[in-house]
Enzyme design. Structure first.
Site, PDB file in Angstrom:
ATOM      1  CB  THR A  86      -0.903   0.025   1.239  1.00 18.14           C
ATOM      2  OG1 THR A  86      -0.081   0.188   2.410  1.00 18.14           O
ATOM      3  CG2 THR A  86      -1.696  -1.271   1.370  1.00 18.14           C
ATOM      4  CD  GLU A 140      -5.442  -2.842   1.590  1.00 18.81           C
ATOM      5  OE1 GLU A 140      -4.992  -2.183   2.540  1.00 18.81           O
ATOM      6  OE2 GLU A 140      -5.796  -2.312   0.504  1.00 18.81           O
ATOM      7  CE  LYS A 153      -7.309   5.657  -4.689  1.00 21.84           C
ATOM      8  NZ  LYS A 153      -8.238   4.522  -4.631  1.00 21.84           N
TER       9      LYS A 153
END
Length: 557
Positions: free
Chosen positions: A191, A336, A442
């Site tokens: 990540t 994930e 983001k």
């Protein structure tokens, strides 16, 4: 029971080696923009030729002393070599670790050491970044440059050779690829480290095989034989959404653009190579649209463009549809989740303007993925399209834990992954992300940690308090805005804060805007009330010239 068992299907192993075997019989090809022929044109490599190269690569890995289960890193762009490593390393029995080229030095050291990479395959232009941290890489024994060494300073990097030399020295004999268990680790991706160190996510052979197969479904990416798939989404980012594996599996051509992802380059590739399918983040599509509209690029070959990383606006999707006849399809997932969990296609029979009610959501779960919503007490929230809760997911390619890191145990429970996203679900299964439980930003499809920015800004002697929030951006979807309280008697400028951050975080993390405020609102438990800050931005309260200053800063990518 045993008699019945003997009549059922074989326990066929779902491994990346099965994907490799398809290369020997498939007629597709790889177009690699990083490899030029004598005329200066990009070279094409047939899948059967790639298969022969994979046998040489396996012999080469053995010559480096790589053994089953060891990690092999890649630090490079979307190229032929990277595709071969995607397939060849897991088929050999090692674990492919795709290193994100956008990580800054401290994170690079962490992920390479945590993964215990024994070898790293690297693009020539990225070698300086590795040289600068070479003395901190405790497990690295070999560096393989995917290009020329001429004029390249490799410093103290160990065991330097080139990819071409590795293959040239390898045996021409068929490599005896091992019989692997489908539950073995095949790939490792980290990540972005939005809270603390990056977290490693292991993908098994089975999860990769099932995920790649899911992309071929008509309600998913619907890839088909004969497609020409332009993989703009980086291969170092969640395995390029599985597009390389799915393309090989279905015998679709794959076009690899290398490092140049500017609109003229992408537009030229689409037009010259007649790409039919493309994968990228919203900023790529936004910039490409502006270029195409201004230059009249022919997009008639494109059937669908898949968009992930962050939400894509209805305005952008309509512009592609109305002006170029191209469908931009939203998808949702995370590191994930391998990553694709949902794809947004309107239900059969829905037409006209009603289509957009569905196209503007994150879509419906692909087969084998389950979604649910829970409240703060872990009680189920109804799927009525209006009640919101934290989104949880499970499925055969959803992570069950982080690699060698128990700090994320709270994310996994009872077979479900807590995503950290707040969402709604309609009765017919359409997902709408409405907020994020954690205040991460983001930008251009990549995460920026507001917490890390706050920590670094708080270290400045003139800063008394700081809260970083996301604000909408027409190009990058979101950018960070730093709300700063200055200590009594101190002065500081946005440029000084920018310089302070440039030495501590990735360049594209640095905010363009710094707002100076007298106080930061807090919640009832004393935490910064970022919801109130975002509301103040929306009303214009924090945008007054008297309290806000704007400085230019590099953008992501």
């Amino acid at each position: 029971m045993s008699a019945l068992s003997s009549l059922m299907q074989d326990d066929y192993r779902l491994t990346v080696d099965h994907i490799r075997k398809h290369l020997a019989t498939n007629s597709g090809q790889v177009v690699s923009l990083e490899h030029l022929d004598e005329s200066g044109l990009p070279m094409r490599f047939g899948y059967r030729e790639v298969d022969r190269r994979l046998h040489r690569l396996a012999h080469g890995l053995r010559s480096l002393g790589i053994v089953e289960g060891e990690r092999v890193g890649t630090f490079t762009w979307n190229t032929l070599e990277h595709l071969e490593l995607f397939v060849g390393v897991p088929a050999y029995g090692a674990v492919l670790h795709t290193v994100n080229v956008r990580l800054f030095a401290e994170q690079l050291v962490y992920v390479i050491n945590h993964a215990q990479d024994r070898a790293i395959f690297i693009a020539p232009d990225l070698v300086p970044a590795l040289v600068s941290i070479a003395d901190q890489l405790t497990h690295l024994r070999h560096v393989v440059v995917c290009g020329d060494l001429d004029g390249l300073d490799t410093g103290d990097l160990p065991g330097v050779t080139t990819y071409a030399a590795l293959l040239a020295a390898a045996s021409e004999e068929d490599f005896d690829f091992p019989e692997l268990a489908e539950t073995q680790a095949a790939a490792l991706c980290y990540t972005s480290g939005t809270t603390g160190n990056p977290k490693g996510v292991l993908y098994s052979h089975r999860s990769i095989a099932l995920h790649a197969s899911s992309l071929l479904g008509v309600d998913s990416f619907a890839l088909r034989r004969g497609d020409r798939v332009l993989a703009v989404v980086p291969m170092f980012h969640v395995n390029a959404w599985g597009l390389p594996y799915a393309s090989v599996l279905i015998d679709a051509d794959i076009v690899l653009p290398g490092r140049d992802l500017r609109p003229p380059a992408i537009a030229g590739i689409i037009e010259r190579y007649r790409a039919t399918v493309m994968g990228g983040v919203p900023t790529v599509y936004s910039d490409l649209l502006a270029y195409v509209d201004a230059n009249g690029t022919d997009l008639s070959s494109l059937r669908e463009c898949f968009c992930g990383g962050s939400a894509v606006s209805e305005t952008l999707m309509r512009a592609y549809e109305d002006r170029h006849g191209v469908s931009v399809i939203q998808a949702w997932g995370m590191t994930e989740t391998s990553p694709v969990c949902t794809v947004s296609r309107a239900p059969a029979g829905v037409t006209g303007e009603d289509v957009w009610r569905y196209r503007t959501t994150q879509g419906r779960a692909v087969p084998w993925v389950d979604l649910r919503l829970v409240d703060e007490f872990d009680q189920l929230v109804p799927h009525d399209g209006s009640s919101s809760g934290e989104l949880e997911v499970r499925g055969p390619w959803i992570a069950a834990a982080y690699y060698d890191d128990d700090s994320g145990e709270v994310r996994f429970h009872d077979g479900w992954l807590r995503t950290g996203d707040v969402a709604t679900l309609t009765p017919d299964g359409f997902l709408q992300i409405v907020d994020r439980a954690k205040d991460v930003i983001k930008s251009g499809g990549e995460w920026i940690s507001s917490v890390e920015l706050e920590n670094q800004l708080s270290a400045h002697p003139a800063v008394a308090a700081v809260a970083v929030i996301s604000v909408p951006d027409p190009k990058w979807e979101e950018r960070p805005l730093a709300c700063v309280v200055v200590r009594d008697g101190e002065t500081v400028t946005p440029e000084e804060l920018r310089e302070h951050l440039l030495a501590r975080v990735a360049r594209w993390w640095v905010p363009e805007r710094f707002v100076f405020v007298s106080d930061i609102p807090r919640t009832g438990v004393g935490k910064f009330n970022k919801r109130a800050l975002r509301a103040s931005v929306a009303t214009g309260e924090l945008a007054e010239p008297a309290v806000a200053e704007l400085v230019r800063s590099p953008s992501p990518g």
